[in-house]
Design an enzyme around this catalytic site. Sequence first.
Site, mmCIF file in Angstrom:
data_model
loop_
_atom_site.group_PDB
_atom_site.id
_atom_site.type_symbol
_atom_site.label_atom_id
_atom_site.label_comp_id
_atom_site.label_asym_id
_atom_site.label_seq_id
_atom_site.Cartn_x
_atom_site.Cartn_y
_atom_site.Cartn_z
ATOM 1 N N LYS A 76 0.827 -1.213 0.000
ATOM 2 C CA LYS A 76 0.000 0.000 0.000
ATOM 3 C C LYS A 76 0.863 1.266 0.000
ATOM 4 O O LYS A 76 0.363 2.343 -0.324
ATOM 5 C CB LYS A 76 -0.948 0.010 1.193
ATOM 6 N N ASP A 77 2.161 1.151 0.369
ATOM 7 C CA ASP A 77 3.059 2.299 0.379
ATOM 8 C C ASP A 77 3.751 2.524 -0.956
ATOM 9 O O ASP A 77 4.437 3.535 -1.139
ATOM 10 C CB ASP A 77 4.143 2.126 1.457
ATOM 11 N N ARG A 125 -9.639 6.739 5.306
ATOM 12 C CA ARG A 125 -10.394 6.347 6.497
ATOM 13 C C ARG A 125 -11.278 7.485 6.986
ATOM 14 O O ARG A 125 -12.432 7.261 7.363
ATOM 15 C CB ARG A 125 -9.432 5.916 7.602
ATOM 16 N N ARG A 142 0.692 10.297 13.330
ATOM 17 C CA ARG A 142 1.787 9.566 12.708
ATOM 18 C C ARG A 142 2.465 8.765 13.796
ATOM 19 O O ARG A 142 2.282 8.994 14.981
ATOM 20 C CB ARG A 142 2.803 10.535 12.086
#
Length: 293
Positions: A76-77, A125, A142
């Site tokens: 996903k990165d 999200r 983060r």
Amino acid sequence: MIRLGTRRSALATVQATMVADWLRELGHEVELVPIVTTGDVNRAPVEQIGGIGIFVSALRDALLANEIDIAVHSLKDLPTQPLEGLAMGAIPVREDPRDVLVARDGLTLGELPSGALVGTGAARRVAQLDALGLGIECTGIRGNVDTRIGMVTEGKLDAVVLARAGLSRLGRLAEVTETLDPIQVLPAPGQGALGIECRAGDTEVLAALAPLDDAATRAAVTAERQLLATLEAGCTAPVGALAEVVDGEDGPELWLRGALGQDDGVRRLSANGPVDDPVALGKALANELLERT
């Protein structure tokens, strides 16, 4: 000896060690090479420090410089655009791709009171949680898993939303208070999957990685990432996607669901297509989402 590049975070190290162990079981010698990425040292919001690729660019540079032979990424990165000179050597069997809630007092999403503060740094999200109309307030965060869950245990947040796969690999599923249904919150494209990159011309390494590749996972994440690419969106964009290989009337088929956050809410659509053409399926659903905006 295969030199395996990895970020230094606990989760990245666990994931890299998994891959190293798989390769060792196949008879290969593997050395882990820790590499620091921009995303590891800069705690500013992802979109402020470069967005796409901040967790992978240093690994890819090391590959191209022949400092390492393979790099293990959380898929996903990884930017959707391929990088010249590199190849995706393997995409192993995917972990559960869903998001989870870790909340105070064992609460589920529906049990959080109005005004509850929920931590997540993902626009995807935030858009989908807001669309549920639960009255919760999302705030950007983060940090590693310890930092994020610590915000809940210390009372700074009522809950955080995380990827289930990461907690599973870290052995921390006991802290999950609810696994979120994709009907409510679709995961990030490629979430739960690992991407193992190598140099495109390194035939020996490509051959070593081939047994680790899972065809169904590759088809699913290819469709999801193509949807993301067609929308011209990056890893910080409000796009959710989840594809699965299912049994159709004429045999296996690929079913893809997509969600696109907009100012006036979230658009959700689904489509199905042949397993052997995930790119076309991703493009088709992305274009349909754009037509509906």
